[in-house]
Motif scaffolding. Structure first.
Motif, mmCIF file in Angstrom:
data_model
loop_
_atom_site.group_PDB
_atom_site.id
_atom_site.type_symbol
_atom_site.label_atom_id
_atom_site.label_comp_id
_atom_site.label_asym_id
_atom_site.label_seq_id
_atom_site.Cartn_x
_atom_site.Cartn_y
_atom_site.Cartn_z
ATOM 1 N N ALA A 106 31.164 0.041 45.888
ATOM 2 C CA ALA A 106 29.824 -0.620 46.009
ATOM 3 C C ALA A 106 29.022 0.358 46.774
ATOM 4 C CB ALA A 106 30.082 -2.111 46.487
ATOM 5 N N THR A 107 29.350 0.703 47.916
ATOM 6 C CA THR A 107 28.595 1.617 48.819
ATOM 7 C C THR A 107 27.949 2.744 48.103
ATOM 8 O OG1 THR A 107 30.364 2.727 49.866
ATOM 9 C CG2 THR A 107 29.425 0.819 50.867
ATOM 10 N N GLU A 108 28.871 3.373 47.046
ATOM 11 C CA GLU A 108 28.265 4.596 46.510
ATOM 12 C C GLU A 108 27.197 4.052 45.618
ATOM 13 O OE1 GLU A 108 31.466 6.059 44.376
ATOM 14 O OE2 GLU A 108 32.506 6.944 46.160
ATOM 15 N N GLN A 109 26.944 2.816 45.098
ATOM 16 C CA GLN A 109 25.828 2.457 44.455
ATOM 17 C C GLN A 109 24.493 1.963 45.344
ATOM 18 O OE1 GLN A 109 26.210 3.100 41.154
ATOM 19 N NE2 GLN A 109 28.330 3.435 41.909
ATOM 20 N N TYR A 110 24.580 2.185 46.638
ATOM 21 C CA TYR A 110 23.440 1.866 47.463
ATOM 22 C C TYR A 110 22.234 2.400 47.190
ATOM 23 C CZ TYR A 110 21.080 0.775 51.826
ATOM 24 O OH TYR A 110 20.051 0.184 52.676
ATOM 25 N N PRO A 111 21.066 1.809 46.630
ATOM 26 C CA PRO A 111 19.883 2.409 46.161
ATOM 27 C C PRO A 111 19.132 2.923 47.280
ATOM 28 C CG PRO A 111 19.783 0.138 46.278
ATOM 29 C CD PRO A 111 20.922 0.236 46.622
ATOM 30 N N ASP A 112 18.961 2.656 48.348
ATOM 31 C CA ASP A 112 18.118 3.295 49.457
ATOM 32 C C ASP A 112 18.583 4.569 50.036
ATOM 33 O OD1 ASP A 112 16.515 1.057 49.037
ATOM 34 O OD2 ASP A 112 17.431 -0.216 50.503
ATOM 35 N N GLU A 113 17.683 5.302 50.627
ATOM 36 C CA GLU A 113 18.114 6.463 51.289
ATOM 37 C C GLU A 113 19.079 5.993 52.373
ATOM 38 O OE1 GLU A 113 18.137 10.573 51.867
ATOM 39 O OE2 GLU A 113 17.117 9.472 50.180
ATOM 40 N N VAL A 114 20.173 6.901 52.783
ATOM 41 C CA VAL A 114 21.026 6.747 53.791
ATOM 42 C C VAL A 114 20.363 7.807 54.916
ATOM 43 C CG1 VAL A 114 23.161 7.190 54.409
ATOM 44 C CG2 VAL A 114 22.741 6.434 52.364
ATOM 45 N N PRO A 115 20.058 7.178 56.102
ATOM 46 C CA PRO A 115 19.506 7.961 56.996
ATOM 47 C C PRO A 115 20.470 9.123 57.411
ATOM 48 C CG PRO A 115 19.455 5.699 57.567
ATOM 49 C CD PRO A 115 20.336 5.891 56.371
ATOM 50 N N GLU A 116 19.953 10.113 58.016
ATOM 51 C CA GLU A 116 20.790 11.363 58.553
ATOM 52 C C GLU A 116 21.657 11.032 59.299
ATOM 53 O OE1 GLU A 116 21.304 14.465 57.231
ATOM 54 O OE2 GLU A 116 20.181 13.695 55.503
ATOM 55 N N PHE A 117 21.180 10.343 60.465
ATOM 56 C CA PHE A 117 22.379 9.880 61.520
ATOM 57 C C PHE A 117 23.350 8.910 61.133
ATOM 58 C CE2 PHE A 117 19.000 6.316 61.549
ATOM 59 C CZ PHE A 117 19.830 5.466 61.574
ATOM 60 N N VAL A 118 23.476 8.546 59.949
ATOM 61 C CA VAL A 118 24.616 7.692 59.380
ATOM 62 C C VAL A 118 25.673 8.742 58.599
ATOM 63 C CG1 VAL A 118 25.441 5.995 57.857
ATOM 64 C CG2 VAL A 118 23.384 5.731 59.240
ATOM 65 N N LYS A 119 25.006 9.711 58.033
ATOM 66 C CA LYS A 119 26.012 10.489 57.171
ATOM 67 C C LYS A 119 26.826 11.315 58.243
ATOM 68 C CE LYS A 119 22.393 11.165 53.522
ATOM 69 N NZ LYS A 119 21.426 12.313 53.050
#
Length: 172
Positions: A106-119
């Protein structure tokens, strides 16, 4: 320092019936169900991203904890020493659950931008393995330098070569 969880919990729109100490949190039995009041040391941006991701998972019918906002609409509450706390929903049950695969899908379908500090750094796992290998060598060197070794240290020295060989193979 004495933390008064009741004072922190008052910052939320709920009636607290009882509070007990949990693992790294305060468990609050409330009129809305069980909640966890957990110390939070991250940034506002990280907390808001987490809240957004958890809301998205809920929309996808994935059972995940939720973050609740204070009466003032803040993502976390503060105690008198300016320590931040998040209020989270609590689920009873085992920590490890086979539904984790659904969560990851499900998280792979997250539509918003993932912030760099989380990656995650693509080399993070390699760096972690290299760090552990260095630590193993440091422990070996420390034990090797001891004149009197206890039973554990002697067993460690006998087993070190085999385990370290496997650790290096994993790193490669």
């Amino acid at each position: 320092m004495y933390i008064r969880p009741e004072q922190i919990a008052e910052q939320y729109e709920m009636e607290v019936k009882s509070i007990s100490k949990g693992r790294d949190c305060f468990l609050c039995e409330t009129d809305l169900g069980m909640r966890a009041l957990k110390e939070y040391r991250g940034s506002v941006e990280r907390a808001e991203f987490l809240a957004g991701m958890l809301d998205f998972l809920k929309e996808q019918n994935i059972v995940a904890e939720q973050i609740f906002y204070t009466k003032e609409g803040e993502i976390f509450a503060r105690d008198e020493e300016e320590q931040n706390y998040l209020l989270l929903s609590v689920f009873r049950g085992a920590e490890c659950d086979t539904k984790l695969a659904g969560l990851h899908n499900a998280t792979e379908q997250y539509p918003d931008e993932v912030p760099e500090f989380v990656k995650m750094n693509p080399n993070a796992l390699l760096l972690l393995y290299e760090k552990h290998n260095r630590e193993l060598r440091q422990v070996r060197n420390y034990i090797r330098g001891r004149k009197q070794k206890n039973e554990f240290e002697e067993m460690f020295m006998r087993q070190f070569a085999g385990f370290f060989e496997k650790a290096q193979a994993v790193t490669e």
